[in-house]
Design a protein around this motif. Structure first.
Motif, PDB file in Angstrom:
ATOM      1  N   ALA A  41       0.426  -1.488   0.155  1.00 12.06           N
ATOM      2  CA  ALA A  41      -0.152  -0.521   0.242  1.00 12.06           C
ATOM      3  C   ALA A  41       0.797   0.877  -0.013  1.00 12.06           C
ATOM      4  CB  ALA A  41      -0.935   0.167   1.107  1.00 12.06           C
ATOM      5  N   GLY A  43       1.249   5.311   1.099  1.00 12.54           N
ATOM      6  CA  GLY A  43       0.800   6.299   1.617  1.00 12.54           C
ATOM      7  C   GLY A  43       1.254   6.094   3.403  1.00 12.54           C
ATOM      8  N   LEU A  46      -0.267   7.785   6.297  1.00 10.42           N
ATOM      9  CA  LEU A  46      -1.948   7.892   5.577  1.00 10.42           C
ATOM     10  C   LEU A  46      -2.297   6.668   5.373  1.00 10.42           C
ATOM     11  CD1 LEU A  46      -0.230  10.428   5.424  1.00 10.42           C
ATOM     12  CD2 LEU A  46      -1.127  11.377   3.560  1.00 10.42           C
ATOM     13  N   ARG A  47      -3.517   6.398   5.838  1.00 14.76           N
ATOM     14  CA  ARG A  47      -4.644   5.536   5.684  1.00 14.76           C
ATOM     15  C   ARG A  47      -5.503   5.592   6.007  1.00 14.76           C
ATOM     16  NH1 ARG A  47      -2.268  -0.580   7.363  1.00 14.76           N
ATOM     17  NH2 ARG A  47      -0.732   0.347   6.605  1.00 14.76           N
ATOM     18  N   THR A  48      -6.875   5.602   5.109  1.00 17.22           N
ATOM     19  CA  THR A  48      -8.160   5.304   5.533  1.00 17.22           C
ATOM     20  C   THR A  48      -8.520   4.405   5.671  1.00 17.22           C
ATOM     21  OG1 THR A  48      -8.012   8.317   4.198  1.00 17.22           O
ATOM     22  CG2 THR A  48      -9.890   7.181   4.921  1.00 17.22           C
ATOM     23  N   GLU A  57      -9.437   7.698  10.433  1.00 18.69           N
ATOM     24  CA  GLU A  57      -8.677   7.550   9.491  1.00 18.69           C
ATOM     25  C   GLU A  57      -7.421   6.692  10.534  1.00 18.69           C
ATOM     26  OE1 GLU A  57      -6.854   8.809   6.625  1.00 18.69           O
ATOM     27  OE2 GLU A  57      -8.787  10.412   6.547  1.00 18.69           O
ATOM     28  N   GLY A 226     -11.289  11.224   3.305  1.00 20.57           N
ATOM     29  CA  GLY A 226     -10.005  10.839   3.849  1.00 20.57           C
ATOM     30  C   GLY A 226      -8.473  10.736   3.440  1.00 20.57           C
ATOM     31  N   SER A 228      -6.299   9.653   2.544  1.00 21.40           N
ATOM     32  CA  SER A 228      -5.901   8.287   1.303  1.00 21.40           C
ATOM     33  C   SER A 228      -5.886   8.814  -0.530  1.00 21.40           C
ATOM     34  CB  SER A 228      -6.582   7.010   1.268  1.00 21.40           C
ATOM     35  OG  SER A 228      -6.283   6.327   2.211  1.00 21.40           O
ATOM     36  N   ARG A 229      -6.895   9.796   0.003  1.00 18.29           N
ATOM     37  CA  ARG A 229      -7.215  10.737  -1.773  1.00 18.29           C
ATOM     38  C   ARG A 229      -6.091  11.552  -1.481  1.00 18.29           C
ATOM     39  NH1 ARG A 229     -12.254  14.566  -1.881  1.00 18.29           N
ATOM     40  NH2 ARG A 229     -11.815  13.974  -4.105  1.00 18.29           N
ATOM     41  N   VAL A 231      -3.184  10.855  -0.799  1.00 16.92           N
ATOM     42  CA  VAL A 231      -1.868   9.487  -1.995  1.00 16.92           C
ATOM     43  C   VAL A 231      -2.725   9.231  -3.136  1.00 16.92           C
ATOM     44  CG1 VAL A 231      -1.343   7.530  -1.112  1.00 16.92           C
ATOM     45  CG2 VAL A 231      -1.484   9.670   0.842  1.00 16.92           C
ATOM     46  N   GLU A 232      -3.948   9.013  -3.413  1.00 22.55           N
ATOM     47  CA  GLU A 232      -3.765   7.921  -4.628  1.00 22.55           C
ATOM     48  C   GLU A 232      -3.748   9.374  -5.677  1.00 22.55           C
ATOM     49  OE1 GLU A 232      -8.158   7.405  -3.725  1.00 22.55           O
ATOM     50  OE2 GLU A 232      -7.512   5.643  -2.313  1.00 22.55           O
TER      51      GLU A 232
END
Length: 469
Positions: A41, A43, A46-48, A57, A226, A228-229, A231-232
């Motif tokens: 993974a 991030g 940072l993990r939603t 989170e 979140g 994670s957005r 990160v993506e």
């Protein structure tokens, strides 16, 4: 330099991804960027996730909106670049509390990470020493010097201010103790002011004046949906090739750049690159540096880390105070060091028919044994201690989640900034196409990590011959 450039980024946390975004924006067209992430993974911290049908989170919760100079923080700038600025949301409840003497008391205003700019305001939680903060006719901190936050504050204001206010504030961020943590690294604005001011209160006020905040301006933000957005979006915008489950085991200089050994020992992959950004924690970075720059590796590898666990409970109809959460001084004897009333603090997450999400952080530096218990035991302890602090039995959770972060938070002892500067100077002289980025060097927090990654990318661009911009 041959074209296109080939840049390897080791580490797919937000620092590595920020480096990739900056490289894509500033490096010549056609630059090949590859991100190698050891886990499955991206991030990093940072993990939603989701609990009881609601987003939550499981790592970092928010980012600062301003940078130390008072401008837009690097996290906000990155969100803007990625088209996410309109998705930033802010806490709907900002008041936090301290768990002191078995009850909750509001965190006093006018402090800088707990260090008071007005002694009268902190007397509700701590009594400054009787002869507090006398002007000795000289600056608090000599040029080039560094001390622990605790040493400075204890000498000026006494033990209670440190133990009941500064220590829990720093503990909530670093899971460390004020008596161990570097002033220069954890509170750089205060350190700068302390080199000219003669009193600690004066230094706090000077640091605050240097970065004024408009009345009512939000301090923290997060993203709807979140973190994670972020990160993506960064991974996509970078245009990088993302290699998950790809451990870089060795780094070797070559006549034209670098060779990376990737993957398992029994079936290694050898990859050539013109430049490398190491955006991993200090110890894995030290292992990769050992054969390249042994002295730098020893310095980097000496940085210690604290382990923490985040326990989130979904509670049906609890009676929660109108607070964003609370901090717990170590002197209170609780396992919990901080708690966030998640759906109270972040109103955009609250559902009238849904449970309240409450998150607790446990684990202080040097107390890793307290985490060596089963998840169920951590959940039970957190539930019991939350009930104790709130003075009423909380309902049984309908769901819970335990997120363990082993070796998560760097412990910056005095002199950290100078040691990192020396390492970077040595690498720049011997290996200019190798750059370090991340929390292990520049500090914790999303904006600091974003800035660290972007700065490393600029170093690589300069070393390879300049940008296309």
């Amino acid at each position: 330099m041959r074209q296109p450039w080939r840049v390897a980024i080791v580490g797919g946390g937000i620092s590595g991804l920020a480096a990739a975004v900056r490289l894509r924006a500033r490096a010549p067209a056609g630059t090949e960027i590859t991100v190698y992430e050891q886990s499955g993974a991206l991030g990093g911290k940072l993990r939603t996730g989701e609990l009881a049908g609601q987003p939550v989170e499981f790592g970092a919760e928010s980012f600062l909106m301003r940078d130390p100079a008072g401008g837009e923080s690097a996290a906000v700038a990155l969100a803007r670049r990625l088209g996410l600025a309109g998705e930033i949301v802010h806490p709907t409840v900002g008041q936090a509390a301290l768990a002191v003497d078995g009850g909750l008391r509001p965190v006093p205003g006018g402090t800088l990470v707990g260090v008071p700019g007005d002694l009268a305001k902190v007397t509700t939680v701590a009594q400054p020493a009787a002869d507090a903060d006398r002007d000795a006719g000289r600056p608090l901190l000599a040029p080039g010097a560094d001390v622990s936050v605790g040493a400075l504050v204890r000498s000026r204001l006494g033990d209670q201010v440190v133990d009941r206010l500064v220590d829990p504030m720093l503990g909530g961020v670093y899971a460390g103790r004020a008596d161990d943590l570097s002033l220069v690294t954890t509170m750089p604005a205060l350190a700068r002011a302390a080199r000219t001011e003669h009193t600690l209160v004066g230094a706090v006020r000077a640091a605050q004046a240097a970065a004024p905040r408009a009345p009512g301006a939000p301090v923290f933000g997060t993203l709807a949906g979140g973190l994670s957005r972020l990160v993506e979006a960064a991974a996509t915008a970078s245009g990088a090739t993302i290699r998950r489950d790809a451990a870089v085991r060795e780094l070797t200089p070559t006549a034209t750049g670098w060779r990376l050994t990737v993957g398992p020992t029994r079936d290694p992959e050898l990859v050539a690159a013109d430049a490398v950004v190491l955006a991993v924690p200090a110890r894995p970075a030290a292992r990769l540096l050992a054969g390249v720059a042994p002295t730098a590796a020893a310095t980097v590898g000496a940085l210690d880390y604290a382990s923490v666990a985040l326990i989130t409970l979904a509670l049906p109809e609890p009676a929660l105070p109108a607070l964003s959460g609370f901090l717990v001084p170590a002197t209170e004897g609780l396992l919990i060091k901080a708690s966030t009333f998640f759906t109270t603090k972040w109103g955009h997450l609250a559902r009238p028919d849904g449970p309240a999400l409450v998150r607790a952080s446990v684990g202080r530096y040097g107390e890793e044994a307290s985490l060596q218990v089963a998840d169920a035991d951590l959940v039970d302890t957190v539930h019991r201690e939350l009930s104790k602090v709130l003075g009423a039995a909380l309902p049984a959770p309908v769901a819970s989640h335990v997120q363990r972060w082993g070796g998560a938070l760097p412990q910056y002892t005095p002199g950290h900034a100078d040691r990192v500067a020396a390492v970077r100077a040595a690498l720049r002289g011997a290996h200019p196409t190798l750059a370090l980025a991340g929390a292990g060097y520049d500090g914790v927090g999303i904006p600091v990590c974003v800035r660290s990654g972007a700065t490393a990318a600029e170093e690589i661009i300069t070393a390879l011959g300049g940008s296309a911009a």
